[in-house]
Design a protein around this motif. Structure first.
Motif, mmCIF file in Angstrom:
data_model
loop_
_atom_site.group_PDB
_atom_site.id
_atom_site.type_symbol
_atom_site.label_atom_id
_atom_site.label_comp_id
_atom_site.label_asym_id
_atom_site.label_seq_id
_atom_site.Cartn_x
_atom_site.Cartn_y
_atom_site.Cartn_z
ATOM 1 N N ILE A 11 -19.766 13.484 -5.369
ATOM 2 C CA ILE A 11 -20.808 12.793 -5.869
ATOM 3 C C ILE A 11 -20.386 11.701 -6.808
ATOM 4 N N ARG A 12 -19.019 11.633 -7.214
ATOM 5 C CA ARG A 12 -18.312 10.627 -7.990
ATOM 6 C C ARG A 12 -18.180 9.337 -7.195
ATOM 7 N N THR A 13 -18.632 9.268 -5.797
ATOM 8 C CA THR A 13 -18.638 8.366 -4.966
ATOM 9 C C THR A 13 -19.735 7.159 -5.686
ATOM 10 N N ASP A 40 -24.745 23.649 -12.427
ATOM 11 C CA ASP A 40 -24.606 23.881 -13.781
ATOM 12 C C ASP A 40 -23.719 22.243 -14.188
ATOM 13 N N LEU A 41 -23.303 21.788 -13.109
ATOM 14 C CA LEU A 41 -22.515 20.274 -13.285
ATOM 15 C C LEU A 41 -23.332 19.264 -13.092
ATOM 16 N N LEU A 42 -24.504 19.355 -12.593
ATOM 17 C CA LEU A 42 -25.560 18.399 -11.996
ATOM 18 C C LEU A 42 -26.071 17.758 -13.325
ATOM 19 N N ASP A 43 -26.005 16.454 -13.630
ATOM 20 C CA ASP A 43 -26.436 15.659 -14.847
ATOM 21 C C ASP A 43 -27.728 15.028 -14.410
ATOM 22 N N GLU A 44 -28.336 14.619 -15.583
ATOM 23 C CA GLU A 44 -29.585 13.852 -15.381
ATOM 24 C C GLU A 44 -29.594 12.646 -14.672
ATOM 25 N N ARG A 45 -28.700 12.035 -14.901
ATOM 26 C CA ARG A 45 -28.249 10.634 -14.208
ATOM 27 C C ARG A 45 -28.231 10.606 -12.779
ATOM 28 N N THR A 46 -27.459 11.875 -12.380
ATOM 29 C CA THR A 46 -27.532 12.165 -10.818
ATOM 30 C C THR A 46 -28.771 12.786 -10.203
ATOM 31 N N ALA A 47 -29.410 13.514 -11.015
ATOM 32 C CA ALA A 47 -30.631 14.182 -10.515
ATOM 33 C C ALA A 47 -31.850 13.323 -10.523
ATOM 34 N N TYR A 58 -26.646 23.859 -3.491
ATOM 35 C CA TYR A 58 -25.320 23.846 -4.097
ATOM 36 C C TYR A 58 -24.941 25.117 -3.573
ATOM 37 N N SER A 59 -23.399 25.146 -3.700
ATOM 38 C CA SER A 59 -22.782 26.193 -3.284
ATOM 39 C C SER A 59 -22.975 27.471 -4.384
ATOM 40 N N ARG A 60 -23.165 28.531 -3.942
ATOM 41 C CA ARG A 60 -23.558 29.609 -5.009
ATOM 42 C C ARG A 60 -21.995 30.321 -5.412
ATOM 43 N N GLY A 61 -21.075 30.505 -4.580
ATOM 44 C CA GLY A 61 -19.881 31.181 -5.096
ATOM 45 C C GLY A 61 -18.487 30.314 -5.259
ATOM 46 N N ARG A 62 -18.713 28.905 -5.124
ATOM 47 C CA ARG A 62 -17.510 28.096 -5.203
ATOM 48 C C ARG A 62 -17.922 26.735 -6.045
ATOM 49 N N PRO A 323 -42.890 17.946 -3.959
ATOM 50 C CA PRO A 323 -43.112 19.451 -3.681
ATOM 51 C C PRO A 323 -42.480 20.219 -4.903
ATOM 52 N N PRO A 324 -42.566 21.455 -5.128
ATOM 53 C CA PRO A 324 -41.797 22.191 -6.183
ATOM 54 C C PRO A 324 -40.332 22.161 -6.085
ATOM 55 N N PHE A 325 -39.810 21.833 -4.804
ATOM 56 C CA PHE A 325 -38.237 22.231 -4.853
ATOM 57 C C PHE A 325 -37.609 20.951 -5.370
ATOM 58 N N CYS A 326 -38.342 20.003 -5.725
ATOM 59 C CA CYS A 326 -37.717 18.471 -6.300
ATOM 60 C C CYS A 326 -36.849 18.861 -7.153
ATOM 61 N N THR A 327 -35.902 18.181 -7.557
ATOM 62 C CA THR A 327 -35.093 18.301 -8.728
ATOM 63 C C THR A 327 -35.686 18.095 -9.867
ATOM 64 N N GLN A 328 -36.562 17.060 -10.119
ATOM 65 C CA GLN A 328 -37.231 16.941 -11.400
ATOM 66 C C GLN A 328 -37.890 17.877 -12.040
ATOM 67 N N TYR A 329 -38.280 19.084 -11.423
ATOM 68 C CA TYR A 329 -38.828 20.224 -11.854
ATOM 69 C C TYR A 329 -38.059 21.205 -12.510
ATOM 70 N N LEU A 330 -36.757 21.033 -12.510
ATOM 71 C CA LEU A 330 -35.919 21.986 -12.974
ATOM 72 C C LEU A 330 -35.929 22.011 -14.496
ATOM 73 N N PRO A 331 -35.887 23.231 -15.117
ATOM 74 C CA PRO A 331 -36.195 23.251 -16.569
ATOM 75 C C PRO A 331 -35.252 22.433 -17.201
ATOM 76 N N GLU A 332 -33.833 22.117 -16.652
ATOM 77 C CA GLU A 332 -33.092 21.393 -17.695
ATOM 78 C C GLU A 332 -33.421 20.014 -17.666
ATOM 79 N N PHE A 333 -34.506 19.728 -16.811
ATOM 80 C CA PHE A 333 -34.523 18.062 -16.765
ATOM 81 C C PHE A 333 -36.000 17.913 -17.061
ATOM 82 N N THR A 334 -36.751 18.844 -17.360
ATOM 83 C CA THR A 334 -38.049 18.627 -17.748
ATOM 84 C C THR A 334 -38.338 18.372 -19.218
ATOM 85 N N GLY A 335 -37.281 18.542 -19.993
ATOM 86 C CA GLY A 335 -37.546 18.462 -21.343
ATOM 87 C C GLY A 335 -38.379 19.490 -21.968
#
Length: 549
Positions: A11-13, A40-47, A58-62, A323-335
């Protein structure tokens, strides 16, 4: 309607500005692979990107591995979306559904296939002359078959099988289907820079699967169309293949040197010595009825892959809300304030990763954090916590190694700066009184020289070779001797020979592949890798570095 797929290799591209990068691609739906980001590494600027809705897997184990994401402009907001191919990761409304026949997979196998964050599916409404229809976009990052890990070959084939089953099930339900992304297999000889260098090119299991997955394969052409011009019509061949069409070859059946991936280790992009492994596949009806163009974008840099685009004549109908799967609905980005239990559960999930036997490579940020940690995980004690008796012996940090061989100055200054004359006279007095022979009390305390508290006139002229005292003329000789000694111990890289063809200095490489030669060094031509017929490419010069050199 325009779609783009691109393996961004991290994503650093998009570090210079993700919105700017997305806008520059000028597409309604942008699918990226190998994001190398976990939740855990996804920041709001990217999401959360203004003007887009985003969907991440995301990868669950790596950590720092795999991962895909789909960005949809507001005018292309999907009506349904979900993560993965199996349905095991979907526990919300607004899913796409249609999971196909999974009887050939065990529950454990299905979980593993979706555990690496390799698929995001979005479904969109479009209007055309036939009315309102559905188009389902499956964004995938197919596994690579590591030659040193036989189990990954089977994993890759199982992923292909699951992908085909899911795509055909969605197609059967009445929706059009587009499968796009990094498939990690070049289909035909024309899609590879040097197919003759690969044994049993056609027998590769991935290519056999593509022949079954694609409706119109050109297997019987055997790469013979490489001599045709772009304007010439390729021989039309049909087979009993699958239900999908390779859109690039649909519009450019005979184009040569059309690659989407190049090795960065060998600089192969400079000579266009690559492969075409990034695709846009569409079902036959959609390909013939709605697609108006498709092509690759090798001029876009920033990754070892380049983007691929496709354009359709139909128009998108955006959904009123994502739809509910959209990243904007994640608790860490809803405020919204989160419960403490959420953090505790998250911590428990990470604890098993600390086991050294199962820990997998982390991301760049995590590596940097580990490097900056104290090895014992403790803070260094403050100076005030040290015993008073040892405070006087603290000296300045040593400089680099070369400072020991520099000539000493005539006026040697003590490393401990006295605040007045009395403190200078009292410096190390106890140490001198307790020493039978004061002449041997002179010791190197830093890179500047020796302690001057008991330096006699005789010491200034009778220089010892061990460096306890110094005299400029003799020290220069000792410095040369020391330099020769250290050069014999700390050997630098051997001198590079020149390759025979170009007469240019070679580059030094080290064998990293496990085997009898692992760790050995060798020289090769410094030019980028390329076809043997290209005079600007790397020649075949090779030379082992002999031991002791």
């Amino acid at each position: 309607m325009k779609i783009v797929t691109w393996n961004i290799n991290g994503i650093r591209t998009f570090r210079s500005g993700i919105k700017k990068a997305l806008d520059s691609l000028d597409a309604d739906i942008i699918c990226v692979q190998e994001t190398k980001v976990t939740r855990d590494l996804l920041d709001e600027r990217t999401a959360i990107v203004d003007g887009y809705s985003s969907f991440f897997s995301y990868s669950r184990g790596r950590s720092g591995y795999s991962g895909v994401a789909t960005y949809c402009k507001d005018r292309a907001t999907p009506c349904a979306a979900e993560e993965g191919l199996t349905g095991l990761l979907t526990s919300h409304d607004g899913a796409v559904g249609c999971y196909g026949d999974q009887t050939g997979f065990s529950n454990e196998e299905l979980q593993l296939l979706d555990n690496e964050g390799r698929a995001v599916i979005t479904q969109h409404q479009v209007t055309s002359e036939d009315g309102t229809e559905l188009i389902t976009v499956i964004n995938v990052y197919c596994p690579r078959a590591d030659p040193e890990k036989p189990e990954r070959k089977q994993f890759k084939l199982q992923f292909y099988k699951l992908l085909q089953s899911r795509a055909e099930a969605i197609l059967k339900s009445g929706s059009h289907v587009i499968v796009l992304g990094d498939v990690n297999t070049s289909h035909r000889p024309i899609d590879h820079c040097d197919p003759s260098d690969i044994d049993d090119f056609k027998e590769n299991p991935g290519r056999k699967w593509l022949n079954r997955f694609l409706h119109c394969n050109h297997d019987d052409q055997d790469g013979g169309d490489e001599d045709l011009d772009e304007e010439q019509e390729a021989p039309e061949t049909h087979s009993e293949g699958g239900k999908f069409v390779d859109m690039f070859r649909f519009f450019h059946p005979t184009r040569l040197n059309a690659f989407t991936c190049w090795s960065t280790m060998t600089g192969a992009r400079q000579t266009n010595y690559g492969t075409r492994i990034d695709y846009i596949f569409a079902d036959c009806e959609l390909a013939k009825g709605q697609f108006v163009g498709a092509d690759i974008m090798p001029e876009v840099e920033g990754s070892d892959h380049c983007p691929v685009w496709g354009e359709l004549r139909c128009c998108l109908l955006p959904s009123p809300k994502p739809p509910p799967f959209c990243t904007q609905y994640l608790p860490e980005f809803t405020g919204k304030q989160q419960k403490l239990s959420r953090f505790l559960v998250k911590m428990d999930q990470k604890m098993p990763q600390s086991d050294g036997k199962t820990e997998l490579p982390g991301s760049q940020e995590e590596d940097e954090k580990r490097e900056n940690l104290n090895p014992r995980g403790q803070k260094r004690p403050a100076d005030s916590a040290l015993p008073k008796a040892k405070k006087n012996k603290i000296t300045k940090p040593h400089g680099n190694l070369l400072a020991f061989f520099k000539p000493k100055t005539a006026n040697v200054v003590s490393p401990v700066e006295p605040t007045d004359k009395q403190s200078e006279n009292n410096l190390n007095q106890d140490e001198v009184n307790s020493t039978p022979n004061p002449s041997v009390t002179h010791r190197v305390t830093d890179t500047a020289g020796v302690c001057p508290s008991r330096e006699s006139e005789e010491d200034k002229h009778n220089v010892r070779a061990d460096g306890l005292t110094s005299h400029a003329p003799t020290h220069a000789s000792d410095s040369k001797k020391g330099s020769v000694f250290w050069k014999s111990v700390l050997k630098g890289p051997p001198p590079a020979p020149c390759c025979k063809v170009h007469g240019e200095p070679c580059v030094l490489r080290t064998v990293k592949k496990e085997g009898p030669n692992v760790g050995k060094q060798f020289f090769v031509c410094a030019r980028p890798q390329g076809h043997a017929s290209n005079p600007e490419a790397r020649c075949n010069f090779f030379s082992w570095v002999e031991k002791g050199k």
